[in-house]
Design a protein around this motif. Structure first.
Motif, PDB file in Angstrom:
ATOM      1  N   SER A  11     -50.789-112.740 -65.676  1.00 42.42           N
ATOM      2  CA  SER A  11     -51.346-111.479 -66.872  1.00 42.42           C
ATOM      3  C   SER A  11     -50.997-112.824 -68.222  1.00 42.42           C
ATOM      4  CB  SER A  11     -49.723-111.035 -67.887  1.00 42.42           C
ATOM      5  OG  SER A  11     -49.219-109.962 -66.547  1.00 42.42           O
ATOM      6  N   LYS A  26     -52.742-103.263 -76.592  1.00 39.19           N
ATOM      7  CA  LYS A  26     -52.637-102.356 -75.514  1.00 39.19           C
ATOM      8  C   LYS A  26     -51.789-101.593 -76.928  1.00 39.19           C
ATOM      9  CE  LYS A  26     -47.973-103.706 -75.100  1.00 39.19           C
ATOM     10  NZ  LYS A  26     -47.811-104.214 -74.393  1.00 39.19           N
ATOM     11  N   ASP A 121     -38.234-100.739 -68.419  1.00 34.37           N
ATOM     12  CA  ASP A 121     -38.515-100.098 -68.254  1.00 34.37           C
ATOM     13  C   ASP A 121     -37.519 -99.006 -68.629  1.00 34.37           C
ATOM     14  OD1 ASP A 121     -39.574-101.536 -65.608  1.00 34.37           O
ATOM     15  OD2 ASP A 121     -38.287-102.221 -64.631  1.00 34.37           O
ATOM     16  N   GLU A 141     -43.602-112.807 -64.727  1.00 32.92           N
ATOM     17  CA  GLU A 141     -42.552-111.254 -64.445  1.00 32.92           C
ATOM     18  C   GLU A 141     -42.429-111.190 -65.357  1.00 32.92           C
ATOM     19  OE1 GLU A 141     -38.985-112.341 -62.690  1.00 32.92           O
ATOM     20  OE2 GLU A 141     -40.762-112.919 -60.519  1.00 32.92           O
ATOM     21  N   THR A 144     -45.785-109.953 -67.315  1.00 34.58           N
ATOM     22  CA  THR A 144     -46.750-108.347 -66.840  1.00 34.58           C
ATOM     23  C   THR A 144     -45.865-107.271 -66.844  1.00 34.58           C
ATOM     24  OG1 THR A 144     -47.224-110.069 -64.847  1.00 34.58           O
ATOM     25  CG2 THR A 144     -46.887-108.259 -64.423  1.00 34.58           C
ATOM     26  N   LYS A 145     -44.457-107.189 -66.716  1.00 34.89           N
ATOM     27  CA  LYS A 145     -43.506-106.150 -67.565  1.00 34.89           C
ATOM     28  C   LYS A 145     -43.916-106.152 -68.612  1.00 34.89           C
ATOM     29  CE  LYS A 145     -40.664-104.441 -65.214  1.00 34.89           C
ATOM     30  NZ  LYS A 145     -41.269-103.244 -64.530  1.00 34.89           N
ATOM     31  N   MET A 147     -46.721-107.057 -70.498  1.00 39.07           N
ATOM     32  CA  MET A 147     -48.074-106.326 -70.473  1.00 39.07           C
ATOM     33  C   MET A 147     -48.469-105.051 -70.254  1.00 39.07           C
ATOM     34  SD  MET A 147     -49.921-108.854 -71.554  1.00 39.07           S
ATOM     35  CE  MET A 147     -51.931-108.499 -71.188  1.00 39.07           C
ATOM     36  N   GLN A 148     -47.379-104.207 -69.371  1.00 41.41           N
ATOM     37  CA  GLN A 148     -47.601-102.817 -68.886  1.00 41.41           C
ATOM     38  C   GLN A 148     -46.976-102.128 -69.486  1.00 41.41           C
ATOM     39  OE1 GLN A 148     -45.940-103.369 -65.238  1.00 41.41           O
ATOM     40  NE2 GLN A 148     -47.523-104.542 -64.040  1.00 41.41           N
ATOM     41  N   SER A 149     -46.353-102.784 -70.241  1.00 41.17           N
ATOM     42  CA  SER A 149     -45.061-101.392 -71.619  1.00 41.17           C
ATOM     43  C   SER A 149     -45.617-101.437 -72.618  1.00 41.17           C
ATOM     44  CB  SER A 149     -43.768-101.989 -71.807  1.00 41.17           C
ATOM     45  OG  SER A 149     -42.889-101.780 -72.692  1.00 41.17           O
ATOM     46  N   LYS A 150     -45.498 -99.633 -73.169  1.00 41.84           N
ATOM     47  CA  LYS A 150     -45.602-100.010 -74.970  1.00 41.84           C
ATOM     48  C   LYS A 150     -45.211-100.147 -75.561  1.00 41.84           C
ATOM     49  CE  LYS A 150     -48.861 -96.683 -73.081  1.00 41.84           C
ATOM     50  NZ  LYS A 150     -49.918 -95.139 -72.914  1.00 41.84           N
TER      51      LYS A 150
END
Length: 398
Positions: A11, A26, A121, A141, A144-145, A147-150
């Motif tokens: 990421s 994002k 999460d 790690e 990456t997490k 970047m995927q989270s809002k």
């Protein structure tokens, strides 16, 4: 995994040398509450120490605390305003609590990445104390997490929030010291850096900073703030680092060094030195930014400017160019006057503002990751006795 593969595939795809940003296009999720309900994960010296400051910030309330050590948890709960926070020994139970909007993570460095990812999460906004993550893989790690989270993610490099430091950074970028030549940074003390241990079996849990398994030592706990400052001022990352350290004074079974001396090379020929020793506290904490037009020196709460060629100015002397009286602190330089709050308190205020305004923090996942990588580079340079480059070292979790 090679670091170049990490740069290419991970990421942090635009973390090439000289990069200034990572694409973080994002959408954050705005908090449904005007008042932020905060859980503290880790109520030791840092987490517990922040609670009184959080109590002073309107619009944010500590509603839960978690720590695996019962006496630490109890101490933290006593500091909460009104002493009405819920208690959790297991942080995962805290994350399940729907009355918690955000968490502040102040646990040992080796646990940051896992706890922060679990919090993201769980849909919580995250304030993660520095250093953001341990090792290259833990950093990758977590990035990456995030970047995927809002959810909002803020790294706890509190000087990034200091209005004094932001003002000084603006001055430097606008040419106050001219072309930057070097940074000299130190954070010295004269004590063994230990915490009292009530039971011998708690030694590694309480004094985790002394053990490589859990800690980045003086680099991760102290130098990381100043590395963040240099990255910020130069809009870059270090090209390479060399360094030395040792356990030379406190012969007490520790594994992390009691003195460290690092030299980082930055783009444009800029050199940045970082020193921490634990047996002499002269000048304690200091950042010196040296340019061809002058020098700025910062401590925790104050800053001074030294123009080149003007070191002999006296208090009240008239500047021959500007025709104005120079305000010169005897033995220190021209004070840089800025009204500002305690940096840690300001960082909490900024975290609250980012959540409520649905905006990216200034000390975010990107700046935190850059520092975490630079910290690991410094550790590798000392432990392996090598010159470690940003692109060439092997990625591995320590």
């Amino acid at each position: 995994m090679k670091r170049r593969e990490f740069v290419k595939k991970g990421s942090l795809a635009s973390f090439a040398i000289g990069s200034t940003s990572v694409a973080l296009a994002k959408t954050f999720v705005k908090s449904p509450n005007d008042a932020i309900r905060l859980g503290i994960i880790g109520t030791g010296s840092r987490g517990g120490g922040l609670i009184p400051l959080i109590n002073e910030v309107p619009g944010i309330t500590v509603t839960a605390c978690s720590d695996i050590l019962p006496f630490r948890l109890e101490d933290g709960l006593k500091k909460v305003a009104g002493q009405k926070a819920k208690a959790f020994k297991d942080y995962r139970k805290l994350l399940e609590d729907t009355d918690v909007d955000a968490v502040l993570i102040a646990t040992p460095l080796s646990t940051h990445s896992k706890i922060a990812m679990d919090a993201l999460d769980a849909g919580k906004h995250v304030y993660c104390e520095k250093t953001m993550a341990k090792g290259y893989r833990g950093t990758q790690e977590l990035v990456t997490k995030a970047m995927q989270s809002k959810s909002i993610f803020q790294t706890g490099h509190q000087y990034h929030s200091s209005r004094l430091y932001t003002h000084v950074v603006d001055l430097i970028k606008n040419g106050k010291v001219g072309n930057i030549i070097a940074f000299e940074c130190q954070w010295n003390r004269n004590n063994d850096w230990r915490r009292p241990v009530p039971e011998p079996e708690l030694e590694r849990l309480i004094n985790w900073r002394m053990y490589k398994e859990f800690s980045g030592g003086l680099v991760g706990e102290l130098c990381s703030h100043q590395i963040d400052f240099v990255n910020w001022v130069t809009d870059s990352v270090p090209l390479r680092v060399m360094g030395s350290g040792g356990i030379d004074y406190w012969k007490d079974g520790r594994e992390t060094y009691d003195n460290i001396h690092l030299l980082y090379d930055y783009p444009k020929g800029i050199k940045a030195k970082f020193t921490c020793i634990t047996s002499n506290a002269l000048n304690h904490y200091q950042i010196k930014v040296q340019g061809d037009k002058g020098t700025i020196i910062l401590d925790y709460l104050k800053a001074w400017f030294y123009p080149e060629g003007s070191y002999d100015k006296k208090i009240g002397e008239v500047d021959g160019v500007a025709g104005a009286t120079v305000s010169w602190d005897e033995g220190k330089g021209i004070p840089i006057e800025v009204s500002h709050a305690d940096p840690s308190k300001q960082a909490i205020m900024d975290f609250k503002s980012s959540i409520l305004s649905n905006s990216r923090p200034s000390s975010d996942i990107e700046s935190g990751a850059k520092v975490a990588i630079a910290v690991q580079m410094g550790l590798d340079a000392m432990y392996k006795n090598e010159i470690v480059g940003w692109n060439d070292s092997v990625l591995e979790q320590r």
